[in-house]
Motif scaffolding. Structure first.
Motif, mmCIF file in Angstrom:
data_model
loop_
_atom_site.group_PDB
_atom_site.id
_atom_site.type_symbol
_atom_site.label_atom_id
_atom_site.label_comp_id
_atom_site.label_asym_id
_atom_site.label_seq_id
_atom_site.Cartn_x
_atom_site.Cartn_y
_atom_site.Cartn_z
ATOM 1 N N LYS A 13 0.840 -1.197 0.000
ATOM 2 C CA LYS A 13 0.000 0.000 0.000
ATOM 3 C C LYS A 13 0.878 1.251 0.000
ATOM 4 N N SER A 14 0.526 2.248 -0.814
ATOM 5 C CA SER A 14 1.306 3.480 -0.840
ATOM 6 C C SER A 14 0.673 4.505 0.089
ATOM 7 N N TRP A 15 1.459 5.479 0.488
ATOM 8 C CA TRP A 15 0.978 6.524 1.400
ATOM 9 C C TRP A 15 -0.030 7.439 0.722
ATOM 10 N N ASP A 16 0.060 7.592 -0.574
ATOM 11 C CA ASP A 16 -0.797 8.536 -1.277
ATOM 12 C C ASP A 16 -2.217 8.018 -1.505
ATOM 13 N N ASP A 17 -2.471 6.771 -1.169
ATOM 14 C CA ASP A 17 -3.784 6.174 -1.432
ATOM 15 C C ASP A 17 -4.910 6.817 -0.649
ATOM 16 N N ASN A 18 -4.628 7.240 0.574
ATOM 17 C CA ASN A 18 -5.725 7.672 1.440
ATOM 18 C C ASN A 18 -5.495 9.080 1.980
ATOM 19 N N GLU A 20 -7.557 10.996 3.456
ATOM 20 C CA GLU A 20 -8.267 11.140 4.735
ATOM 21 C C GLU A 20 -7.349 10.797 5.916
ATOM 22 N N PHE A 21 -6.469 9.867 5.698
ATOM 23 C CA PHE A 21 -5.524 9.455 6.736
ATOM 24 C C PHE A 21 -4.653 10.631 7.188
ATOM 25 N N PRO A 26 -1.619 14.032 10.636
ATOM 26 C CA PRO A 26 -0.669 14.799 9.809
ATOM 27 C C PRO A 26 0.767 14.329 10.049
ATOM 28 N N ARG A 27 1.595 14.476 9.022
ATOM 29 C CA ARG A 27 3.000 14.061 9.132
ATOM 30 C C ARG A 27 3.739 14.953 10.122
ATOM 31 N N MET A 28 4.669 14.359 10.804
ATOM 32 C CA MET A 28 5.478 15.084 11.787
ATOM 33 C C MET A 28 6.522 15.922 11.042
#
Length: 155
Positions: A13-18, A20-21, A26-28
């Motif tokens: 699974k790639s990070w760009d898929d969701n 909403e996540f 949010p990224r640190m």
């Protein structure tokens, strides 16, 4: 069950898929991530204890100055005045034995020069409003002086 079988649903699974996540999580920032890995002192007092042990290895016997060296030191002492910024090299005896100790350098402003008690008092740093001035004073016996030089004034 292998790790590949256990995580097969998320392993590719790639990070760009969701999107909403990322709204929920949010990224640190890099700055916050750096704080996680910042060094800390796991053993309090370890570095000071280590420095203490190293300085014991550098213990030496009290140096004996020649007549010529004593005369030069005496001439330098005659020029010292209260308020003058100086840099001093001296011998600090060990508490256990008077003839063993360490060479130290002290820099600061001359607070007092007492020829009767044969001591020189140096203010090593400016006193803060919360500090007492006595904490900033180093008293050095003439007997322990090895060298004294006029230092540049601190602004």
């Amino acid at each position: 069950m292998s790790a590949e079988e256990k995580y097969k649903d998320i392993i590719d699974k790639s990070w760009d898929d969701n999107p909403e996540f990322f709204r929920k999580h949010p990224r640190m920032t890099l700055e916050d991530r750096a704080k996680i890995f910042a060094p800390f002192a796991a053993l309090r007092g370890h570095s000071s204890r280590l420095q203490e042990e190293v300085s014991k290895l550098k213990r030496t016997s009290r140096p004996e100055l020649s007549e010529e060296e004593l005369e030069i030191l005496s001439d330098k002492m005659m020029q010292v005045q209260k308020g003058m910024h100086v840099s001093i090299t001296c011998f600090m005896p060990d508490n256990a034995e008077e003839n063993l100790g360490y060479y130290i350098e002290v820099s600061g402003e001359v607070d007092a020069l007492d020829p009767v008690r044969r001591v020189l008092r140096i203010r090593t740093r400016e006193a803060d409003a919360t500090d007492s001035k006595e904490k900033n004073i180093q008293t050095i016996s003439f007997h322990n002086l090895l060298d004294i030089n006029q230092a540049a004034a601190h602004e």
